[in-house]
Motif scaffolding. Structure first.
Motif, PDB file in Angstrom:
ATOM      1  N   PHE A 170     -22.396  24.820  20.909  1.00 42.97           N
ATOM      2  CA  PHE A 170     -22.241  23.521  20.254  1.00 42.97           C
ATOM      3  C   PHE A 170     -23.153  23.456  19.033  1.00 42.97           C
ATOM      4  O   PHE A 170     -24.325  23.818  19.076  1.00 42.97           O
ATOM      5  CB  PHE A 170     -22.596  22.390  21.230  1.00 42.97           C
ATOM      6  N   ASP A 171     -22.599  22.995  17.919  1.00 42.62           N
ATOM      7  CA  ASP A 171     -23.353  22.803  16.674  1.00 42.62           C
ATOM      8  C   ASP A 171     -23.044  21.400  16.184  1.00 42.62           C
ATOM      9  O   ASP A 171     -21.902  21.105  15.813  1.00 42.62           O
ATOM     10  CB  ASP A 171     -22.942  23.847  15.633  1.00 42.62           C
ATOM     11  N   HIS A 172     -24.053  20.538  16.176  1.00 44.62           N
ATOM     12  CA  HIS A 172     -23.827  19.139  15.802  1.00 44.62           C
ATOM     13  C   HIS A 172     -23.353  18.991  14.357  1.00 44.62           C
ATOM     14  O   HIS A 172     -22.838  17.948  13.983  1.00 44.62           O
ATOM     15  CB  HIS A 172     -25.087  18.302  16.055  1.00 44.62           C
ATOM     16  N   ASN A 173     -23.522  20.019  13.532  1.00 46.36           N
ATOM     17  CA  ASN A 173     -23.030  19.966  12.154  1.00 46.36           C
ATOM     18  C   ASN A 173     -21.527  20.197  12.066  1.00 46.36           C
ATOM     19  O   ASN A 173     -20.893  19.790  11.092  1.00 46.36           O
ATOM     20  CB  ASN A 173     -23.743  21.010  11.282  1.00 46.36           C
ATOM     21  N   LEU A 174     -20.969  20.854  13.082  1.00 48.76           N
ATOM     22  CA  LEU A 174     -19.548  21.202  13.079  1.00 48.76           C
ATOM     23  C   LEU A 174     -18.732  20.499  14.151  1.00 48.76           C
ATOM     24  O   LEU A 174     -17.513  20.393  14.023  1.00 48.76           O
ATOM     25  CB  LEU A 174     -19.378  22.719  13.261  1.00 48.76           C
TER      26      LEU A 174
END
Length: 176
Positions: free
Chosen positions: A131-135
């Motif tokens: 998980f990447d909060h930017n994507l």
């Protein structure tokens, strides 16, 4: 008479000295004028160089703004088209059987994606990715023995980047 000759010679010497002094003054004034002209020429050259640099910066800034305007215009249109692409893909995923009609829909989806890709659209990978909060946008978090913590388990809505800018994050379910 001899004194007069001396006086005349002395007068001539005085006149010659005055001429020499006046020539020196003219030479000094000429040098000053020349120095002033050179200084003024250098200042004009510097001003011209600064103006040329300013113009190039202005030209580059205008080109950048123009390309950004085009990109922003494309972004708005693409954001309006993405729900149509989502609907086509959902419809294709839930097909009952494979036939000419469903294959035609698949060709339309592929062509649609290709056109958007040429405009700079890129799908954000999400399933089984960290998980990447930017994507990604986490909609649900759920404990899982199958996935490591922070791994995307399921994608509810695909996310997209346009020219490396996230225009729509992926909506996902993440393992705790």
């Amino acid at each position: 008479m001899a004194k007069e000759k001396d006086n005349v010679v002395n007068d001539d010497e005085i006149i010659n000295e005055e001429v020499l002094n006046s020539d020196n003054i003219d030479e000094e004034e000429g040098e000053d004028v020349l120095k002033e002209d050179l200084d003024e020429t250098e200042q004009l050259k510097n001003s011209l160089a600064i103006l040329q640099a300013d113009f190039m910066n202005f030209k580059n800034r205008i080109e950048k703004e123009k390309s950004q305007s085009i990109a922003l215009a494309n972004e708005g249109l693409i954001l309006k088209l993405l729900p149509i692409l989502d609907d086509l893909e959902r419809g294709y995923e839930h097909k009952q059987e494979s036939n000419e009609f469903t294959e035609g829909i698949k060709i339309i989806i592929d062509n649609f994606k290709e056109v958007l890709s040429r405009e700079g659209l890129e799908e954000i990978k999400s399933n089984n990715m960290p998980f990447d909060h930017n994507l990604h946008q986490a909609i649900l978090m759920e404990p899982s023995d199958e996935y490591d913590s922070g791994t995307i388990m399921e994608t509810f809505q695909k996310g997209y980047k346009l020219n490396n800018k996230v225009i729509r994050p992926s909506m996902v379910k993440v393992s705790e």
